[in-house]
Design an enzyme around this catalytic site. Structure first.
Site, mmCIF file in Angstrom:
data_model
loop_
_atom_site.group_PDB
_atom_site.id
_atom_site.type_symbol
_atom_site.label_atom_id
_atom_site.label_comp_id
_atom_site.label_asym_id
_atom_site.label_seq_id
_atom_site.Cartn_x
_atom_site.Cartn_y
_atom_site.Cartn_z
ATOM 1 N N GLY D 145 57.194 12.713 -67.325
ATOM 2 C CA GLY D 145 58.164 13.726 -66.964
ATOM 3 C C GLY D 145 57.492 14.865 -66.219
ATOM 4 O O GLY D 145 56.296 15.101 -66.374
ATOM 5 N N CYS D 146 58.263 15.572 -65.420
ATOM 6 C CA CYS D 146 57.664 16.585 -64.550
ATOM 7 C C CYS D 146 57.047 17.741 -65.338
ATOM 8 O O CYS D 146 55.971 18.236 -64.997
ATOM 9 C CB CYS D 146 58.685 17.087 -63.539
ATOM 10 S SG CYS D 146 60.248 17.604 -64.253
ATOM 11 N N HIS D 147 57.727 18.183 -66.401
ATOM 12 C CA HIS D 147 57.136 19.238 -67.220
ATOM 13 C C HIS D 147 55.846 18.740 -67.875
ATOM 14 O O HIS D 147 54.859 19.471 -67.979
ATOM 15 C CB HIS D 147 58.109 19.678 -68.319
ATOM 16 C CG HIS D 147 59.346 20.332 -67.807
ATOM 17 N ND1 HIS D 147 59.404 21.648 -67.449
ATOM 18 C CD2 HIS D 147 60.586 19.840 -67.580
ATOM 19 C CE1 HIS D 147 60.622 21.946 -67.036
ATOM 20 N NE2 HIS D 147 61.360 20.869 -67.109
#
Lengths: 343, 343, 343, 343
Positions: D145-147
């Site tokens: 995921g980007c986070h």
């Protein structure tokens, strides 16, 4: 009878916001404003949105005023305000000059010799939520920095209740009017647009005042705040996300307990709204409100409190007018009741 | 004595802005609001920024009201407002249903059969700058579209004076709250951000009302307006840039003449500010003001008039309240005097 | 064999964009850059996003280069470029100094004496869509202004076909990188954010070059352009909306005819995309493409053509590289094929 | 020989960014794409910025492909990918379905039964900076995921070195393309513009994968991450600010030591740039780079690490292509070398 009010250095964003709020204030008359570079111009030349309250920008204020707001930069403020206080006016200063009780902390943070250290003990920190009584009778009020207000209001109930560990984190996200009207590449539109970045990683000046005020509330030991502000691409608003850890056994009542604690703490604070939903800055834009949302994760002991305010409202000019209201014995909300401009 | 006021369909941006303005209005009490999907909720659930004026969102308004604002969509408005008018209330409608005098134009633009064509002649176009007297005594007011207000106020003095040729161009740039609160890919943040695009190139619905109103001012032949609106990445504000050509021999006095003409035309209009500087929408954000800047190039005969307003203020809710003030015999500026939120 | 390329004054946005494009260009090696205030620094200090192509910012370029791009300001460009041309390099100048054929027009628009008027006839206007053949063999190329490119590409087919009346309107909306990297209150984030405003109402400097180029295409009489640019709150992109009127009897074929005319005119132009949908600037961000959408309303005779481009791409650095490709006999699209960054 | 590549569900932002990157990739040919609602359309209809790579959006991919990227939503991905793997293709999945090793954590975070738990051990977490060797030979890659990518890259060197205490805070600020292309009031332009707000305060789904990956690096005890993401008004970019405390005696070398530790850890990572200046997301917009800036305050023991990346680049599509490169034995940077679009 309306009071006679002046603004020193109206030419920044906090000064302009003061003028805007005072224009609609039922108990105060803005009778004069000054501005260094703009002296000789009309206020509406400097700020076209203030055209309806056109008045000259002067070199100096007239002698007899009830309230003088100062939006002078730090150090300049301390130098120029002594004669104003002596003239009998109550001074409400938006600079950092009178926020800190210990002159060493000021000089370390601002890298200047304090021009009037003898006034420090006389000044009251301009946060009515913590100092309402002292504000009612003082003649020098130091309005907090915008980041400080968001962080202090987020953490004050926890510090006062002694339920958190010493180390706290304050991560703030601020709109760019907080950087002022002075030109700078980091707030040049094309560079700031679509960008988010931390700043002040070597230590931001507001840290000392946060620590001072939270420390006054807490029993020893003093809280140790790590504070990192961030610029985000919008004009107004500060969102402060504060992180702490519960002390063993504390806050075992979870969400209900922490909400009750906050509601009780701010029971008499007309501008702090304790919310059970995550706050957004857009819902307070143009107002003097601060929305605070506390939460606790009992599994990990993590406490997260988010607060939202308008950096030019409750973070500067709104708070200054709120202090004036308290000082003058007016209703605390006079002139400050407008709702947020949305969307 | 304050008047009893209601809002039909408060759940869009115009409805919310009406509520916000009325909260601070000295002569009107907002006593009830309705909203289709939101009925049963509290107003502050739908719009957290209105928390201080918390009230239920109802299914229907109570029977006895002095003023009913309708923010219903077109066609729905015409259907539901007849009984309201018959109840004795003055209806101020923000939809397009009663703006056009000729039912064919309405039906062509909106592709529906008009539900109440017999009311068209009874309605007054809600632009006090052109229809102040009729507004003072009517019971059905049709607030203009936001683009229309900007374009009409920009061009009215020229049409009335008969100094321009028939063909005019209106190029408007609007913030995205003008597209409403309904979800749509073209106002999805990631698609709308950093984008500018024209729309309605096949004919925008506001064209007919611009033409009607400018035509009422002009001698024959009627003006022929080419109108292209554009979406730009901001929430509020419309900038209208209007282009025309002087008639031979007209406006030979140049800049001074055109400024005088505009100042004279808007002498009694408290919300139109004729400016000798180019206007920006940020200077009117959150207000009911429209800034108009006319210019003429004597060498080429080109006339360019730019106007700036807040699409939810003078472009919708502000104008509606201004009409209410005129209708009720209150000061035209009551509740509408706040200055722009800047920056 | 790759060509040796240099950039004069890399420190503005057009210079940085040139560097970014050349970094990925298969036929050109960027071997040196200069910058006035930044001389002595590294390129990545001035522009962190260029860190991967770190190189020194020098005082002057080395003597032997094939292509020299100049992003010097006007007047400075003309002064400094003569020796560069004499060194044998082809100069591609992004300033206004060599765009206009008539020195009087330059001096009137820019209020300076032209430092090298004898070069004007030697320079070729850097729009390959109109001047591809001359560009292939010249040694001084004047890249058009960003507004000019959008307006000329929108109107060129109509002017060449002789189907419109003399008077045309060009209303452009530009992102703020168009104002450059120099600090200024009107591009200070807090002032420019959420604002749209016209500028240059007294005459914008790009007007003369638009008129010149459209005039070259048109039979007498020359087109008379009224041009008003607007600032809108985004970093990149120009949307040009152009208005004209059909000559009697012309374009009676309507939409199909005008689309055919544009497709035919741009048949060999790899960077002009004639679209049957309204264009948005976001769809060309970071590219060298210009999307053109013509429309005609047969009922009124109004012609509206909208074009979208990236002001730093096809409006400046991209166009300069396209000109270089043509000059060097490379594929016109070399190094320019990346698609828009979306969203 | 270039490889044959397909994309499942190209119609979201990550899918479109994959297509854009692959268009310029020297070692991969995008031969087919699918999309649920858009099947039957052309790619350029769905995403006009991809017009140059126009191709049909199909119902299903052809059988014989080397690499299949999946941008399907979670749960859907796990169901549909098994036959693809069995067809011999390497699957690179952007959903959350194969990131977590323990099925219980997945099911708790995503509130669904995992459709293919037997594949979990086979999948490799798609962060080449931590798993380069395993990625080179696997057939199922789970892109983080980007986070998670921002937080893991910020904290990995500290966890691996065992120099911080167990509790860490991750405060992320994300552009709104991270919320996807699905319509929602919280990313409606007028609501999201000029707003910052935390979300997921009850627990964000990316927390489990951060904890898993940092835990693999750390000796026992496992790190305890408190993670709060925030929406900010921009389209692209994530800034992660991570807070930790040094273990007693650790990092006594201060700034020099922590910089060395990071530079050594990322010595072979072409897309992680350890910077001694605070990072901004604008400097990586459109790229696969992550800029990491570690700092330590020896006085208080506080460690602050900020990282900046493009959520659709290194946070999604860029990372997926980087994994493909590693898997195919291509240069890790193939097709990913473009510099940031600035400004």
């Amino acid at each position: 009878m309306t009071k006679r009010v002046g603004i020193l250095n109206v030419t920044g964003y906090a000064g302009a916001e003061l003028a805007r709020i005072l224009y609609a204030h039922p108990g105060a008359d803005l009778v004069a404003v000054t501005g260094r570079s703009a002296a000789g111009k009309r206020l509406a030349e400097v700020f076209p949105h203030l055209w309806a309250m056109d008045m000259p920008v002067d070199d100096a204020l007239p002698g007899v005023l009830d309230i003088v707001f100062s939006a002078l930069p730090h150090a300049a403020a301390a130098e120029q305000l002594l004669p104003v206080i002596e003239s009998g006016a109550t001074v409400i200063d938006l600079s950092a000059d009178f926020r800190l009780k210990r002159v060493e902390e000021y000089e370390q943070a601002y890298k200047v010799t304090h021009p009037a250290p003898h006034l420090l003990q006389r000044a009251v920190f301009g946060l009515p939520e913590l100092h309402r009584e002292e504000l009612a009778s003082c003649d020098l009020i130091a309005v907090p920095g915008c980041h400080s207000t968001g962080v202090i209001l987020a953490l004050a109930p926890l510090c006062a209740a002694g339920v958190i560990e010493r180390d706290v984190i304050a991560d703030t996200k601020t709109g760019l009017s907080g950087a002022g009207r002075a030109l700078n590449l980091n707030v040049h539109f094309s560079e700031a647009d679509e960008n988010v970045a931390p700043y002040g990683l070597d230590g931001h000046r507001h840290l000392a005042e946060m620590t001072q005020e939270l420390g006054l509330l807490a029993e020893a030991p003093q809280p140790a705040v790590t504070f990192v502000p961030h610029y985000i691409p919008m004009a107004r608003g500060i969102l402060s996300t504060c992180y702490a850890r519960t002390r063993p056994g504390a806050l075992s009542g979870g969400r209900a307990q922490i909400m009750d604690m906050y509601r009780e703490f701010y029971r008499d604070a007309p501008f702090v709204r304790v919310s059970d939903a995550a706050p957004g800055t857009k819902h307070v834009m143009g107002t003097n409100y601060c929305v605070v949302h506390p939460s606790v994760d009992l599994r990990t002991g993590a406490v997260v409190v988010a607060s939202a305010l308008d950096n030019l409202g409750k973070g500067a000019a709104g708070a200054a007018v709120q202090c004036m209201n308290v000082r003058l014995g007016l209703p605390e909300t006079a002139g400050l009741q407008s709702l947020a401009l949305f969307p």
